[in-house]
Motif scaffolding. Structure first.
Motif, PDB file in Angstrom:
ATOM      1  N   ARG A  75      -5.078   2.674  -8.464  1.00  0.00           N
ATOM      2  CA  ARG A  75      -4.595   4.018  -8.138  1.00  0.00           C
ATOM      3  C   ARG A  75      -5.795   4.934  -7.924  1.00  0.00           C
ATOM      4  N   LEU A  76      -5.650   5.834  -6.973  1.00  0.00           N
ATOM      5  CA  LEU A  76      -6.634   6.896  -6.774  1.00  0.00           C
ATOM      6  C   LEU A  76      -5.850   8.191  -6.687  1.00  0.00           C
ATOM      7  N   ASP A  77      -5.898   8.992  -7.744  1.00  0.00           N
ATOM      8  CA  ASP A  77      -5.116  10.226  -7.830  1.00  0.00           C
ATOM      9  C   ASP A  77      -5.982  11.436  -7.526  1.00  0.00           C
ATOM     10  N   ASN A  78      -5.328  12.477  -6.990  1.00  0.00           N
ATOM     11  CA  ASN A  78      -6.020  13.712  -6.603  1.00  0.00           C
ATOM     12  C   ASN A  78      -7.182  13.380  -5.672  1.00  0.00           C
ATOM     13  N   LEU A  79      -6.825  12.756  -4.551  1.00  0.00           N
ATOM     14  CA  LEU A  79      -7.803  12.242  -3.604  1.00  0.00           C
ATOM     15  C   LEU A  79      -8.798  13.304  -3.154  1.00  0.00           C
ATOM     16  N   ALA A  80      -8.340  14.540  -2.955  1.00  0.00           N
ATOM     17  CA  ALA A  80      -9.202  15.615  -2.458  1.00  0.00           C
ATOM     18  C   ALA A  80     -10.009  16.278  -3.562  1.00  0.00           C
ATOM     19  N   LEU A 110       0.853  -1.180   0.000  1.00  0.00           N
ATOM     20  CA  LEU A 110       0.000   0.000   0.000  1.00  0.00           C
ATOM     21  C   LEU A 110       0.891   1.233   0.000  1.00  0.00           C
ATOM     22  N   GLY A 111       0.496   2.255  -0.745  1.00  0.00           N
ATOM     23  CA  GLY A 111       1.308   3.464  -0.834  1.00  0.00           C
ATOM     24  C   GLY A 111       0.462   4.717  -0.836  1.00  0.00           C
ATOM     25  N   ALA A 112       1.051   5.806  -0.362  1.00  0.00           N
ATOM     26  CA  ALA A 112       0.407   7.119  -0.384  1.00  0.00           C
ATOM     27  C   ALA A 112       1.454   8.143  -0.776  1.00  0.00           C
ATOM     28  N   ALA A 117      -0.390  29.959 -13.411  1.00  0.00           N
ATOM     29  CA  ALA A 117      -1.135  28.849 -12.828  1.00  0.00           C
ATOM     30  C   ALA A 117      -0.826  28.825 -11.336  1.00  0.00           C
ATOM     31  N   PRO A 118      -1.842  28.819 -10.475  1.00  0.00           N
ATOM     32  CA  PRO A 118      -1.603  28.882  -9.029  1.00  0.00           C
ATOM     33  C   PRO A 118      -0.870  27.651  -8.505  1.00  0.00           C
ATOM     34  N   ALA A 119      -0.282  27.793  -7.317  1.00  0.00           N
ATOM     35  CA  ALA A 119       0.337  26.662  -6.632  1.00  0.00           C
ATOM     36  C   ALA A 119      -0.724  25.621  -6.284  1.00  0.00           C
ATOM     37  N   TYR A 120      -0.299  24.378  -6.118  1.00  0.00           N
ATOM     38  CA  TYR A 120      -1.252  23.326  -5.781  1.00  0.00           C
ATOM     39  C   TYR A 120      -0.556  22.212  -5.013  1.00  0.00           C
ATOM     40  N   ALA A 121      -1.363  21.389  -4.367  1.00  0.00           N
ATOM     41  CA  ALA A 121      -0.901  20.158  -3.720  1.00  0.00           C
ATOM     42  C   ALA A 121      -1.929  19.078  -3.983  1.00  0.00           C
ATOM     43  N   THR A 122      -1.481  17.893  -4.366  1.00  0.00           N
ATOM     44  CA  THR A 122      -2.387  16.772  -4.602  1.00  0.00           C
ATOM     45  C   THR A 122      -1.919  15.561  -3.803  1.00  0.00           C
ATOM     46  N   PHE A 123      -2.879  14.718  -3.416  1.00  0.00           N
ATOM     47  CA  PHE A 123      -2.598  13.514  -2.651  1.00  0.00           C
ATOM     48  C   PHE A 123      -3.095  12.304  -3.451  1.00  0.00           C
ATOM     49  N   GLY A 129      -9.713  16.079 -11.952  1.00  0.00           N
ATOM     50  CA  GLY A 129     -10.064  15.975 -10.549  1.00  0.00           C
ATOM     51  C   GLY A 129      -9.761  14.572 -10.054  1.00  0.00           C
ATOM     52  N   ARG A 130     -10.504  14.119  -9.067  1.00  0.00           N
ATOM     53  CA  ARG A 130     -10.281  12.780  -8.536  1.00  0.00           C
ATOM     54  C   ARG A 130     -10.505  11.754  -9.652  1.00  0.00           C
ATOM     55  N   ARG A 131      -9.557  10.822  -9.784  1.00  0.00           N
ATOM     56  CA  ARG A 131      -9.692   9.801 -10.820  1.00  0.00           C
ATOM     57  C   ARG A 131      -9.049   8.506 -10.351  1.00  0.00           C
TER      58      ARG A 131
END
Length: 703
Positions: free
Chosen positions: A664-669, A618-620, A638-644, A692-694
């Protein structure tokens, strides 16, 4: 004023480096491998000295991404999937298969609006970068790759027309005296679907592998569907002791790649999934068919000498529908049609000896590459082909000769260096000459000799320090010299961009822990930037004083019982700016000190993993990027961003078959953010929103 700006930037750079280093050092950067799942630190690289050596001992900033086509928790379609943990490298998947991904190293290549430039691409030793410096990353076969090497900094000069770095993709050799077969399938958000098969086997001195796969997507945005198919084959023969022959075949087909075009900031904020009306009106899209074959021969002459020879050739057919009609008599047309043939060869000699009782290794080589484009342009009549607006034959050729050495001058010191002489010739033979479209024929030849010199200190068994200095070269592409100022003739007076680069670095490793840090500085002369744009014809100019400098940190390690826990972190701090003022394509003044568009000042990627159960990992992960300016004036960003992100992979055996299931589940938020920018887009549509979330889930089987 100019000195004051430079002094101010210098003080801020030094302060930033001093502040960033203590905070980032304990965590540092992910060294490009399979993130925290890397099983060993004794990986081998060849890019720095063209000879096998441990990455830890390589005299340059270099990363090796190890891939397992069976057990990688990602579909392996785009390089951006696996290069996100390489410090100093930016790989942005644009959600636009008509324009390829954006690939830049230390800010070199960030200004490219399509394809890859400023970075040299090779696949199994065969160039994927054309002689004029324009490359394509889409044709790399990740579904059957074993390793990707990323070389950054001065030593890239020894590969020719690339200032920023070198990216090499390697495929595994077929097995000997055995056979394997693998099948894969997967599906995900936005209609993503892929499937592939591969087989490999060998007997004694002969082995072969073949793989084929297909990928389709409806696209995250409107009018962004794509279809891809690829077939690859590799045959390895050893007809005699010390002789190895490798034959390669690559067939790439992209029958559909819709182009949603960029959005203004207001459009991106209102509906990031939209495509503008022009995309549907002109049915913007790209179609590509490419066939390539090559052979690499390696022969050992004796205990100290070896020869290597490569020969390759291919064809590429490209048709692209742009978001304009191109009907004006002076226009180049809204449809681009290119029929390309290309090829080349290289010969190198490597010698190992001793000098003053200590090892000396040197190599020398010759390289020649050429391409010929039959280029036509037509009016885009709302998605159908109209009248002819362009007809020419474009040619590019490159000749290169290099020599390099690696000498252990003391048991703890190595001196490394080399020299490359390059000649690049571009020519245009215009067949479409009218009163509104004058003759654009002409040619230009660029010649440069670029040296590089470095030193490595093996301070401890666990610590290496190195320093390098060198010069880089980046010639104009055929696209950039196509049109001259005022719309008359070609712009063959455009000069190649040259750079002076230096770097200092350290590499530390102990057990399963690895830490790397590099500071670099590159000063470019004759940087190529837009001068004007009209009727689809963009004219380019040279500007001086472009500066790129920064800090790269990388760390990875494994912990706990049986190394069940793993973590990795990558951090890049990049200060890329114009050191001198100039006029842009709209005639406006770009101030000295403006940031180079397409570059983020800070980037961070981190991931942790755990083997929760036997075979189950399992990974995050998290990715953070500061704002990115989209234009030279620094008015749009383009504004700053953070993705999980989350991932899981489960390896197991059943019915005599090895299985691997992953998800995989990208851009969790479900964060809204701009994934890439179209630098200096003339209509102000700079922004390409990211999904977005995918999700994506897949299953592989191997026997």
């Amino acid at each position: 004023m100019r000195k004051a700006v430079r002094a101010g930037r210098r003080r801020r750079w030094l302060a930033g480096a001093l502040l960033a280093t203590p905070a980032a050092m304990p965590f540092a950067a992910a060294p490009a491998a399979a993130w925290a799942d890397e099983a060993t630190l004794s990986d081998v690289v060849v890019s720095a000295s063209r000879a096998e050596q441990k990455r830890f001992d390589a005299p340059a900033a270099i990363d090796a991404v190890t891939l397992d086509p069976l057990a990688s928790p990602t579909p392996l379609v785009n390089l951006s999937e696996v290069l996100g943990g390489v410090p100093g490298l930016s790989a942005r998947e644009r959600q636009n298969y008509a324009q390829d991904l954006q690939l830049a190293v230390r800010g070199f290549g960030s200004r490219s609006t399509f394809g890859v430039r400023g970075v040299r691409l090779l696949v199994d030793g065969i160039p994927a970068t054309m002689p004029d410096g324009q490359g394509q990353a889409a044709t790399a076969d990740l579904a059957n790759a074993s390793r990707i090497e990323v070389l950054r900094g001065p030593f890239a000069a020894l590969y020719g027309n690339a200032s920023g770095g070198v990216v090499q993709v390697f495929s595994p050799d077929p097995p000997k005296d055995s056979a394997t077969a693998r099948a894969t399938t997967g599906m995900g958000s936005d209609g993503q679907w892929m499937a592939g098969v591969s087989a490999a086997g060998g007997t004694g001195a002969l082995g072969a592998s073949v793989d084929a796969w297909t990928f389709t997507t409806d696209g995250y945005r409107g009018h962004s569907a794509a279809r891809r198919r690829q077939l690859n084959a590799k045959v390895v023969a050893e007809p005699a002791a010390g002789t190895r022959v490798t034959a390669l075949l690559n067939v790439f087909s992209q029958p559909l790649a819709q182009d949603p075009l960029g959005l203004t900031r207001a459009q991106a904020d209102a509906n990031p999934r939209q495509a503008i009306a022009l995309a549907d009106q002109f049915n913007t899209r790209k179609q590509i068919e490419q066939n390539q074959g090559g052979v690499v021969v390696e022969h050992r002459l004796g205990a100290q000498d070896s020869l290597s020879f490569r020969l390759y050739g291919g064809t590429r057919q490209l048709t692209q529908y742009l978001g304009m009609s191109g009907a004006a008599p002076s226009s180049a047309g809204g449809i681009v049609d290119i029929g390309r043939s290309y090829g080349g060869g290289a010969l190198s000699w490597q010698h190992e000896t001793r000098l003053a009782g200590l090892p000396l290794q040197w190599s020398a080589g010759l390289e020649a590459d050429g391409m010929r484009d039959a280029r036509t342009g037509y009016v885009n009549q709302n998605g159908t082909q109209g009248a002819l607006r362009r007809d020419e034959t474009d040619r590019a050729s490159s000749l290169g000769a290099y020599a390099q050495f690696d000498w252990t001058v003391h048991p703890s010191w190595r001196l490394v260096g080399g020299l490359r002489a390059s000649q690049v010739r571009l020519s245009i033979d215009d067949h479409y000459i009218t009163a509104a479209s004058p003759d654009d024929s002409g040619s230009a030849t660029y010649r440069r000799v670029n040296p590089v010199l470095g030193v490595v200190w093996h301070a401890l068994d666990s610590l290496n320090l190195y320093a390098n200095l060198g010069r880089g070269l980046e010639t104009p592409t055929l696209t950039e010299v196509a049109y001259g100022p005022g719309g008359s003739g070609a712009n063959l007076g455009l000069q190649p961009s040259t750079s002076r680069q230096g770097e200092l670095g350290l590499k530390w490793q102990r057990g399963t822990q690895r830490l790397e840090a590099t500071v670099f500085d590159a000063d470019s002369h004759n940087e190529i930037v837009p001068l004007s744009s009209d009727n689809g014809r963009t004219t380019y100019q040279n500007v001086d004083g472009v500066r790129r400098r920064g800090l790269e940190l990388g760390w990875s390690g494994r912990f706990g019982p049986a190394d069940r826990f793993g973590a990795a972190l990558s951090y890049t701090w990049l200060d890329a700016f114009f050191g001198q003022a100039f006029r842009n394509a709209q005639g406006l003044l770009v101030a000295a000190g403006n940031r180079l568009p397409g570059t983020a000042r800070q980037s961070l990627a981190a991931e942790a993993s755990v083997e929760a159960l036997p075979g189950l990992v399992l990974g995050a992960g998290v990715r953070v990027e500061s704002r990115v300016f989209a234009d030279d004036l620094n008015t749009q960003a383009a504004p700053a961003y953070a993705t999980f992100n989350l991932r899981a992979g489960y390896a197991f055996r059943a019915a005599g078959t090895r299985w691997y299931a992953y998800g995989r589940l990208d851009n969790l938020a479900d964060r809204r953010y701009i994934g890439s920018v179209i630098v200096n887009e003339s209509n102000g549509r700079y922004f390409e929103p990211a999904p977005g979330r995918r999700f994506f889930i897949g299953l592989r089987a191997e026997i």
